[in-house]
Structure formats: structure tokens, C-alpha cells
Design a protein around this motif. Structure first.
Motif, short mmCIF file in Angstrom:
data_model
loop_
_atom_site.label_atom_id
_atom_site.label_comp_id
_atom_site.label_asym_id
_atom_site.label_seq_id
_atom_site.Cartn_x
_atom_site.Cartn_y
_atom_site.Cartn_z
N PRO A 7 0.68 -1.21 0.14
CA PRO A 7 0.16 -0.02 -0.12
C PRO A 7 0.90 1.22 -0.19
O PRO A 7 0.67 2.38 -0.60
CB PRO A 7 -1.08 -0.03 1.25
CG PRO A 7 -1.06 -1.48 1.52
CD PRO A 7 0.36 -2.25 0.98
N ALA A 8 1.89 1.29 0.77
CA ALA A 8 2.86 2.30 0.72
C ALA A 8 3.34 2.59 -0.63
O ALA A 8 3.40 3.65 -1.09
CB ALA A 8 4.15 2.17 1.43
N GLN A 9 3.82 1.62 -1.40
CA GLN A 9 4.32 1.86 -2.68
C GLN A 9 3.01 2.37 -3.85
O GLN A 9 3.40 3.30 -4.37
CB GLN A 9 4.67 0.50 -3.55
CG GLN A 9 5.91 -0.23 -2.64
CD GLN A 9 6.16 -1.57 -3.16
OE1 GLN A 9 5.43 -2.22 -3.53
NE2 GLN A 9 7.56 -1.62 -3.47
N ILE A 10 2.01 1.74 -3.68
CA ILE A 10 0.58 2.31 -4.39
C ILE A 10 0.58 3.86 -4.05
O ILE A 10 0.34 4.67 -5.07
CB ILE A 10 -0.36 1.52 -4.17
CG1 ILE A 10 -0.15 0.04 -4.69
CG2 ILE A 10 -1.61 2.09 -4.86
CD1 ILE A 10 -1.26 -0.65 -4.43
N GLU A 11 0.62 4.05 -2.83
CA GLU A 11 0.30 5.59 -2.38
C GLU A 11 1.50 6.31 -2.77
O GLU A 11 1.23 7.60 -3.11
CB GLU A 11 0.42 5.77 -0.93
CG GLU A 11 -0.24 6.76 -0.30
CD GLU A 11 -0.38 6.86 1.13
OE1 GLU A 11 -0.15 8.02 1.69
OE2 GLU A 11 -0.77 5.75 1.78
N ALA A 12 2.50 5.83 -3.07
CA ALA A 12 3.94 6.79 -3.41
C ALA A 12 3.55 7.16 -4.90
O ALA A 12 3.83 8.15 -5.45
CB ALA A 12 5.04 6.20 -3.40
N ASP A 13 3.31 5.98 -5.61
CA ASP A 13 2.91 6.21 -7.03
C ASP A 13 1.79 7.15 -7.50
O ASP A 13 1.68 7.99 -8.11
CB ASP A 13 2.47 4.67 -7.78
CG ASP A 13 3.46 3.65 -7.94
OD1 ASP A 13 5.00 4.33 -7.92
OD2 ASP A 13 3.46 2.90 -8.29
N ILE A 14 0.65 7.15 -6.75
CA ILE A 14 -0.51 8.01 -6.63
C ILE A 14 0.38 9.57 -6.38
O ILE A 14 -0.15 10.29 -7.23
CB ILE A 14 -1.64 7.65 -5.63
CG1 ILE A 14 -2.09 6.45 -6.15
CG2 ILE A 14 -2.69 9.10 -5.70
CD1 ILE A 14 -3.22 5.88 -5.06
N ARG A 17 2.23 10.53 -9.39
CA ARG A 17 1.15 10.90 -10.64
C ARG A 17 0.44 12.12 -10.35
O ARG A 17 0.46 12.87 -11.33
CB ARG A 17 0.04 9.60 -10.87
CG ARG A 17 0.76 8.35 -11.32
CD ARG A 17 1.31 8.49 -12.77
NE ARG A 17 1.68 7.05 -12.81
CZ ARG A 17 1.79 6.86 -14.16
NH1 ARG A 17 1.38 7.38 -15.22
NH2 ARG A 17 2.36 5.41 -14.28
N ARG A 18 -0.04 12.72 -9.11
CA ARG A 18 -0.51 13.65 -9.18
C ARG A 18 0.36 14.86 -9.28
O ARG A 18 0.06 15.92 -9.54
CB ARG A 18 -1.04 13.88 -7.58
CG ARG A 18 -2.20 12.89 -7.19
CD ARG A 18 -2.84 13.23 -5.79
NE ARG A 18 -3.92 12.38 -5.69
CZ ARG A 18 -4.42 12.27 -4.32
NH1 ARG A 18 -3.57 12.45 -3.11
NH2 ARG A 18 -5.26 11.39 -4.23
N GLU A 19 1.43 14.77 -8.85
CA GLU A 19 2.51 15.93 -9.08
C GLU A 19 2.81 15.97 -10.35
O GLU A 19 2.88 17.14 -11.11
CB GLU A 19 3.98 15.57 -8.22
CG GLU A 19 3.61 15.63 -6.68
CD GLU A 19 5.06 14.96 -6.06
OE1 GLU A 19 6.20 14.67 -6.75
OE2 GLU A 19 4.87 15.50 -4.67
N GLN A 20 3.16 15.06 -11.29
CA GLN A 20 3.18 15.01 -12.45
C GLN A 20 2.04 15.76 -13.29
O GLN A 20 2.09 16.50 -14.15
CB GLN A 20 3.40 13.68 -13.29
CG GLN A 20 4.92 13.05 -12.91
CD GLN A 20 4.94 11.67 -13.27
OE1 GLN A 20 3.78 11.02 -14.02
NE2 GLN A 20 6.02 10.97 -13.14
N LEU A 21 0.87 15.23 -12.91
CA LEU A 21 -0.40 15.85 -13.69
C LEU A 21 -0.70 17.37 -13.13
O LEU A 21 -0.96 18.15 -13.81
CB LEU A 21 -1.56 15.27 -12.93
CG LEU A 21 -1.96 13.94 -13.77
CD1 LEU A 21 -3.13 13.01 -12.69
CD2 LEU A 21 -2.45 14.16 -15.11
N ALA A 22 0.04 17.80 -11.91
CA ALA A 22 -0.09 18.97 -11.49
C ALA A 22 0.88 19.97 -12.45
O ALA A 22 0.51 21.02 -12.73
CB ALA A 22 0.31 19.35 -10.07
#
Length: 115
Positions: A7-14, A17-22
Motif C-alpha cells: 500500500p505504501a508503494q501504491i500511495e507513493a505512485d499516486i 502521478r498527482r505531482e506530474q499531473l499538476a
């Protein structure tokens, strides 16, 4: 071998991705901002004008060089066989314009006096 992520890896990926989208959304916002679009349009117009003016300058310069070559030899001396007839034509045209303007000026005065 299991490809299961924590779950920590998934959260880090999210978060990543949010930062890239921003960043992408910020870039899109800058690109579609009216000031940016106006600046881009002005730059394109200026570029087109510069290119057109440059082409016109080259064309005029080429034409002047061609005409000059007709009246001046390569060593810089005037080609009298071409300069003299051209000068006579210019003098003739100026004389005709002068005579025609004087005659039309006198006929205008006569018309005014008749009224």
C-alpha cells in the motif's frame, strides 16, 4: 516471485502521478492563458513581418542591382550608350508634364472667368 505492491508503494505512485499531473495542468494553464496566446500571436506576426520585409528587401536590392548593372559597367564607369537615352527620356517626360500642367492650368482659369 510476486509482483504485489505494498500500500505504501501504491500511495507513493499516486502522489508521484498527482505531482506530474499538476505540472502538466500548470503548463496547459500557461499555454491557454490569454496573455500567453496574445504574446504567441504577436511573435508569429512579428516573425512573418520580418520575413516578408526581408524578402522585399532582397527583391528590391536585386532589382536595383539589375538596373544599376544596365547603366554602370563592372569597372564602375557609366555606360553612356544607355545613360544618355534614358536621361533624354526623363527630360522629355518632365517637359511633357510641365507643358500639360501649364496648359490645363490656363484652361481652368479661362473656365473660371466665364462663370
Amino acid at each position: 516471485m510476486s509482483d504485489a505492491r505494498t500500500p505504501a508503494q501504491i500511495e507513493a505512485d499516486i502522489i508521484s502521478r498527482r505531482e506530474q499531473l499538476a505540472v502538466v495542468l500548470d503548463e496547459i494553464g500557461v499555454r491557454v492563458h490569454p496573455k500567453t496566446m496574445m504574446g504567441d500571436a504577436k511573435a508569429k506576426v512579428a516573425s512573418t513581418v520580418d520575413r516578408t520585409a526581408g524578402r522585399a528587401f532582397v527583391a528590391v536590392n536585386r532589382s536595383v542591382s539589375d538596373v544599376r548593372a544596365q547603366f554602370v559597367a563592372e569597372d564602375g564607369s557609366p555606360r553612356l550608350e544607355r545613360v544618355i537615352p534614358a536621361a533624354l527620356v526623363v527630360v522629355g517626360v518632365v517637359a511633357l508634364l510641365t507643358v500639360s500642367s501649364r496648359s490645363s492650368g490656363s484652361s481652368r482659369g479661362a473656365r473660371r472667368r466665364r462663370r
